[in-house]
Design an enzyme around this catalytic site. Structure first.
Site, PDB file in Angstrom:
ATOM      1  N   THR A 194       0.830  -1.221   0.000  1.00 35.21           N
ATOM      2  CA  THR A 194       0.000   0.000   0.000  1.00 35.21           C
ATOM      3  C   THR A 194       0.858   1.261   0.000  1.00 35.21           C
ATOM      4  OG1 THR A 194      -0.078   0.022   2.416  1.00 35.21           O
ATOM      5  CG2 THR A 194      -1.867  -1.135   1.290  1.00 35.21           C
ATOM      6  N   LEU A 239      -0.469   4.884   0.930  1.00 36.36           N
ATOM      7  CA  LEU A 239      -1.829   4.758   1.464  1.00 36.36           C
ATOM      8  C   LEU A 239      -1.736   4.006   2.788  1.00 36.36           C
ATOM      9  CD1 LEU A 239      -3.697   3.621  -1.779  1.00 36.36           C
ATOM     10  CD2 LEU A 239      -3.963   5.831  -0.617  1.00 36.36           C
ATOM     11  N   HIS A 260      10.091   2.308  17.744  1.00 36.38           N
ATOM     12  CA  HIS A 260       9.330   1.094  17.469  1.00 36.38           C
ATOM     13  C   HIS A 260       9.338   0.176  18.687  1.00 36.38           C
ATOM     14  CE1 HIS A 260      12.780  -1.747  16.344  1.00 36.38           C
ATOM     15  NE2 HIS A 260      13.390  -0.600  16.184  1.00 36.38           N
ATOM     16  N   ASP A 291      17.783  -3.363  20.576  1.00 36.13           N
ATOM     17  CA  ASP A 291      16.985  -2.922  19.421  1.00 36.13           C
ATOM     18  C   ASP A 291      15.622  -3.578  19.458  1.00 36.13           C
ATOM     19  OD1 ASP A 291      15.971  -2.153  16.995  1.00 36.13           O
ATOM     20  OD2 ASP A 291      17.439  -3.231  15.783  1.00 36.13           O
ATOM     21  N   GLU A 302       8.497  -2.116  12.696  1.00 38.06           N
ATOM     22  CA  GLU A 302       9.607  -1.342  12.135  1.00 38.06           C
ATOM     23  C   GLU A 302      10.614  -2.239  11.457  1.00 38.06           C
ATOM     24  OE1 GLU A 302      13.716   0.776  12.620  1.00 38.06           O
ATOM     25  OE2 GLU A 302      13.043  -1.249  13.120  1.00 38.06           O
ATOM     26  N   GLU A 303      10.844  -3.393  12.088  1.00 37.04           N
ATOM     27  CA  GLU A 303      11.916  -4.272  11.579  1.00 37.04           C
ATOM     28  C   GLU A 303      11.623  -4.752  10.168  1.00 37.04           C
ATOM     29  OE1 GLU A 303      14.660  -4.380  12.735  1.00 37.04           O
ATOM     30  OE2 GLU A 303      14.621  -4.126  14.902  1.00 37.04           O
ATOM     31  N   ASP A 323      15.507   5.140  19.041  1.00 34.36           N
ATOM     32  CA  ASP A 323      15.304   3.725  18.723  1.00 34.36           C
ATOM     33  C   ASP A 323      16.245   2.947  19.634  1.00 34.36           C
ATOM     34  OD1 ASP A 323      15.369   1.187  17.588  1.00 34.36           O
ATOM     35  OD2 ASP A 323      15.370   1.861  15.518  1.00 34.36           O
TER      36      ASP A 323
END
Lengths: 743, 743
Positions: free
Chosen positions: B263, B266, B373, B383, B421-422, B450
């Site tokens: 997407t 969007l 994240h 992380d 995020e990853e 992060d």
């Protein structure tokens, strides 16, 4: 005793008074006294000032502005254009009635002209190249205006030069369906097509023709379309009436995209990158030339071949035939060709905008922009100088109030006198490209008054729905010209109305869906709430496509003052109405933009879309629910914001609250922009108002995508419908987010 | 008599007092008393509050946050991820220390996973398909963490499934030049390439390989690149040190573009249009799998063929050969193939962002966004949970002040705990797509933390230059961890510095040019002034590409608390520094953004560009003058605005003046956006910070276009340079227009 009591009372009174004085003046209140700016920041629009403005707008001043502006032809970048630049600057720099500041801004833009040394020619030539007929090169003079050597020969700007020669055919309005139909009867390869104005864009008449092998196109204005059928200059047409004389020719820019063609999305400055000329799109691939109906009559009435269908016929008293191709055997032109000798050339020329400002007092970083183009094709008394005369009258009245220290708007006002509009809205487009960021960030609204008066019957207004209310409000305060006790608003409602679900019977406002004047870049590229107004026709009295002198050498002061607006009272009404809107946008504490009026239109668009498309979309597995939810979100956010505005005592709250609400209103239209919404027309980014070929009263991208997918049936085309639905829903949701409580 | 006098005096005093009271309270002053909001709107940041904040940030709280967050692996959309969602919500909805409001937002996003029932396999098989060697499927356990069944098998997200088998070759880092070089020695058709991490993006290692006929790729982390050469888990690697154990594997997302792949642009909601999977670009066209260096050693040391150049060699104590292709004849694997059995599958899954807000008091419509994240590959102690632990400590301290009624920021603060995020910065990208308009309109700045602590040596900060000053200011007020009398700022300057023309010797701040974390959409798509900070390495002590447990099953609480930040004092320093910046951005009367610091960088970029390109551009007829003029305009506008801010008594002027200036500062980065600037990477629109392959400290689009045109020499490529120069100059001029006096 009485005396003692008296003395005691007096002493007491004196002590009390001293106390009161000390208390009032000597002790600072813990909350401090109000800083001087408190009063200014909560000031609202001043109705007395509006009344004063309305009374000072003068029809004779407008008339004299027009006389001055139309002394000579002022086509873009000519000496006549420069004269108008100087005139505008003089007026806007006038120490008594000018603006705070005025200056010119120049752009180097790509224009197209006929060659004065080699005028374009259209001839009928026989097989031995003898000329049987020559089309008139210049319009017939009726006044000195037409004799001015600066009157440009009728031509099609951006038509390529060339010398095509071939059999003539008649292609109606030059629409794709017209050529398709014609091609079924006649082999179009190597032909010259004659078309009439209307139905398709100017450039389209040639662009649509080329794929069929047509090598040249003529275009004329049929008397049926412009003159209610009248044709004779002995008593029917100008100078006897407003109708177009037989030799009149509508000039025009034959391009599709607005803005300078060599520097799309970049301001056309000296060292700006320019695309190669061969990469320009949307201009005629084959020569095209406009001619008068006098000559068109000679050519069309001589055509052979089958008779055209009724819808193709114009007002000539002869049979309209497709062409054999070529002329009929009873004609003197039988077996002859039509030859175009087009000598147009292109040139990068310096075009000026004239800019002027009135600085805002409280929110100088909020702009109300008012603009019109300055360049005409010939004298341009109506297009555009009617609008410019009105603008100059506005700036005179407002400028004087400013110079006298009687007024300074809350927000800044920017006036733009755009250059080279006739060649494709170039001056305004370049301006928005150069100042894109700050205009997007700060512009509250754009008001466009191009042709101020088409005719003197009624107001016509188009714009974003959120502007409707302020236009109504302004129109109610202005007297309709020629009518004693009727307002412009009531008169308008009489001529054109609709029943609004929210407001009942109201005048019908139009939308700014196309790129017909300088609002285009503001609406479609920047997403700025805009409007365009004028006085216009009584449609019960004429079917003319547009006022008949449009883009001809007859669009003169003489014509306007005799046939369009004797006494210039319609001009005055437009000046009053537009000026009233302008002042309200500039001075109101809360911006006079009603977001729920936008909701009404979105709902109407949605209903149409559901009716037209939902069944079929469901069958393709595409849901309209996200769009419905988005429109519902929008309505609910709009209703809520309206309610917050109504119920808040904003004059007594922090000015940052008013500013916040105003920012929501100002940025509403910006939220409808998506640069990816229309992949093949980047200049259109407003998902609600983009141009559309579907001609349906609904969301333009959805309608066009549907009209493309439905016949083709291709999966990838239905995917485009789905994609656009997502883009559209997200944009409307985004607009709703702009309106809901900020956090 | 005395009594009478006394009574008289008392009466008089009483009357006087009454008078004073009447005068003070009973009569409104003509100028009016100050409305209650006057005091609020001019309030500036409160230094006492900042001190209080700094003292309340607690390292043990951060440690306990981390312990909780890392109990189980929490890869995006897994049960562990949902546990962290619940934890965040519980904390942010806490009645005593939570935020004003917290909720989750969901997106349906396209993810890629290995199949737990069919684990990916890499084997060496001989010509009769007998397996000679099997690569380890899971990392070796040293603590219970690695034994958790929720530890995902190492894999390359978005690698296609497949079963390629072929001779092995060694392709260094998988850069285009690496394959080019390798292809000169070996016929790559049908081969499997083994590459080491570094030098090229993850997906690129496969994308670059496919055109040569390579059918599968392996990738491993060479001990030279991550372990300073160390390899042995008996005493050198974790759990003996921070170094990666031999079986450690860096997982990762093997894609090029950020945001949900189906997407683009969007928000990925249920009925949003999704592109066909086959149209996804930027992912591996052939299977790829990451492995540990233990197995890589076995494979690489057995390779035949010529020895590679020195720059291709890693840390193994054997010869690195290209591959015959395949293994050498002295190896047990001679004539054998390497086989990949990849069973990855893709799935659209529901990923959550957790959102929380503190409503602003004076300008609720101005947002400061702070985000990180939440999803990890395995336990993600560093992380991303180091950053999440820090964020939770910030919200605890600030939330408590809010709940106790001791503080409410001037502007609104939005906290975002992004999902997925990853897999490509998905949660933050979808958020910016969904709320594009209002975030663009209102966001003052985005702060990304992060990985909060890579190592415990020094601060590292990257961001827009206008953020430099507020970061410096904050860092000066925080004590460097482990150092008694040194500030974070002074310690930073010791580790990394530069000489600024304007400021002399200062710490060296980085730029946010790539898409390394969730700032990407904010910087590149929305043009929001952003920063990213962390505590990081002493580069004199290690050459590790990144902390060695990165994306492995060893990135655990145990690892972090023992080897990264014992005592969590570096975490605390980051919380204090980032929180200090956050409060200043939210509370300062004038936004603490210094536009002339931006000018310094533009000038430096310009100087580099002139040095590198001007001669050659001149020779091609392309002038750099417009760019030079634009940078000069920018500098002059920035200097002027700085001067206006310094010389104004803004606390005593209309709050609309402060707002106006703040809007100029806020919108500065927005002016650098141009959706047409990078035609082949639409997600990058910021002309100053877009990613670049040229690797030059100058304008990215100019550098890339030049690097493309210079070797090709094609006119059309030089035209692209010219075009980009115009885009860039116009954007910088636009930014200057944002800064100059508003009218």
């Amino acid at each position: 005793m009485i005396i003692k009591v008296l003395i005691g009372v007096l002493c007491g009174a004196a002590v009390l008074t001293v106390g009161i004085l000390i208390g009032h003046y000597g002790i600072t209140k813990s909350s401090g006294s109000a800083p001087s700016w408190v009063k200014d920041v909560v000031k609202d629009v001043d109705e007395t000032l509006i009344e004063r403005f309305l009374s000072e707008v003068d029809n004779i001043q407008i008339q004299e502005n027009l006389r001055e502006l139309t002394k000579v032809p002022h086509m873009a970048t000519t000496a006549g254009d420069e004269q108008t630049v100087q005139f505008m600057l003089k007026r806007w720099q006038d120490p008594d009635s000018g603006l705070d500041q005025a200056w010119r801004e120049e752009y180097l833009v790509y224009l197209s002209f006929p060659d004065p040394k080699n005028p374009n020619k259209v001839t009928v030539v026989n097989s031995s190249d003898a000329v049987l007929h020559t089309v008139r090169e210049k319009e017939k003079p009726y006044t000195d205006d037409q004799k001015d050597p600066a009157v440009v020969q009728p031509y099609a700007a951006y038509s390529p030069a060339g010398h095509p020669k071939g059999k003539l055919v008649y292609a109606n309005q030059g629409k794709p369906t017209d050529y398709e139909e014609l091609n079924r009867t006649v082999d179009l390869r190597g032909t010259i097509a004659i078309t009439r104005y209307g139905g398709a864009g100017r450039a389209a008449k040639a662009i649509n023709a080329a794929p069929y092998g047509v090598i040249g196109v003529l275009v004329y204005t049929d008397p049926l379309d412009i003159n209610d059928g009248l044709m004779s200059d002995t008593n029917e047409t100008y100078p006897h009436s407003w109708y177009m004389p037989p030799s009149g020719v509508e000039r025009g820019s034959f391009n599709t995209d607005y803005g300078d063609l060599l520097t799309p999305y970049l301001a056309a400055k000296e060292e700006t990158y320019r695309i190669p000329v061969k990469n320009i799109t949307g201009i005629p691939p084959i020569p095209i030339q406009p001619i008068g109906f006098e000559d068109a009559y000679t050519l069309i009435c001589a055509l052979g071949g089958k008779e055209v269908p009724a819808t193709w016929r114009g007002g000539f008293n002869c049979s309209y035939n497709y062409g054999g191709p070529g002329f009929k055997n009873t004609s003197a032109f039988y077996n002859s060709d039509v030859k175009l000798d087009i000598y147009n050339y292109e040139e990068v020329k310096n075009s000026s905008n004239v800019m002027g400002i009135i600085r805002g007092s409280v929110e100088p970083d909020r702009y109300v922009i008012y603009g019109n183009h300055r360049d005409s094709w010939v004298h341009g008394a109506i297009d555009p100088s009617s609008g410019t005369s009105v603008m100059l009258e506005l700036t005179r009245v407002l400028g004087r109030m400013v110079k006298q220290g009687k007024w300074r708007p809350r927000r800044s006002i920017i006036f733009g006198s755009w250059g080279a509009e006739e060649f494709g809205l170039i001056g305004s487009a370049e301006y928005t490209e150069q100042y894109y960021s700050k205009l997007s960030e700060r512009t509250v609204a754009y008001i466009n008054v191009d042709i101020a008066v088409f005719a003197n019957a009624t107001l016509r207004a188009s714009g974003m729905p959120s502007m409707q209310n302020v236009i109504f409000q302004a129109a109610k305060q202005v007297k309709a010209p020629g009518l004693d006790s009727t307002s412009v608003y009531d008169n308008w409602k009489r001529y054109s109305n609709r029943t609004s679900p929210d407001h009942g019977l109201i005048p019908k406002m139009g939308y700014l869906t196309g790129a017909g004047s300088d609002y285009a870049a503001f609406v479609h590229y920047l997403g700025i709430t805009s409007m365009d107004i004028s006085y216009t026709y009584d449609r019960t009295k004429t079917n003319a496509r547009i006022y008949p002198a449009y883009h001809t050498a007859y669009d003169t002061f003489d014509y306007s003052s005799k046939f369009i607006d004797p006494g210039f009272v319609s001009h005055q009404a437009i000046a009053r109405t537009a000026g009233n809107v302008l002042i309200r946008l500039a001075d109101s504490l809360v911006l006079p933009l009603i977001c729920s009026d936008y909701a009404e239109v979105l709902e109407s668009y949605l209903n149409t879309a559901v009716t037209l498309y939902e069944d079929q979309l469901k069958a393709k597995g595409i849901s309209m629910e996200p769009l419905k939810r988005a429109v519902t979100s929008f309505r609910s956010a709009a209703t809520h914001l309206d309610q917050v505005i109504r119920s808040s005592d904003l004059a007594n709250e922090t000015p940052l609250k008013v500013r916040r609400i105003n920012d929501q209103l100002m940025l509403l239209d910006r939220a409808f922009l998506d640069p990816l919404a229309f992949p093949d027309k980047y200049a259109f980014r407003h998902v609600i108002w983009a141009s559309s070929s579907a001609g349906k009263p609904t969301f333009p991208g959805l309608a066009d995508a549907y009209d493309n997918a439905n016949p083709s049936g291709q999966l990838s085309d239905w995917e485009k419908v789905h994609y656009h639905l997502s883009v559209l829903s997200q944009a409307i949701e985004g607009a709703a987010h702009t309106l809901v409580d900020v956090i």
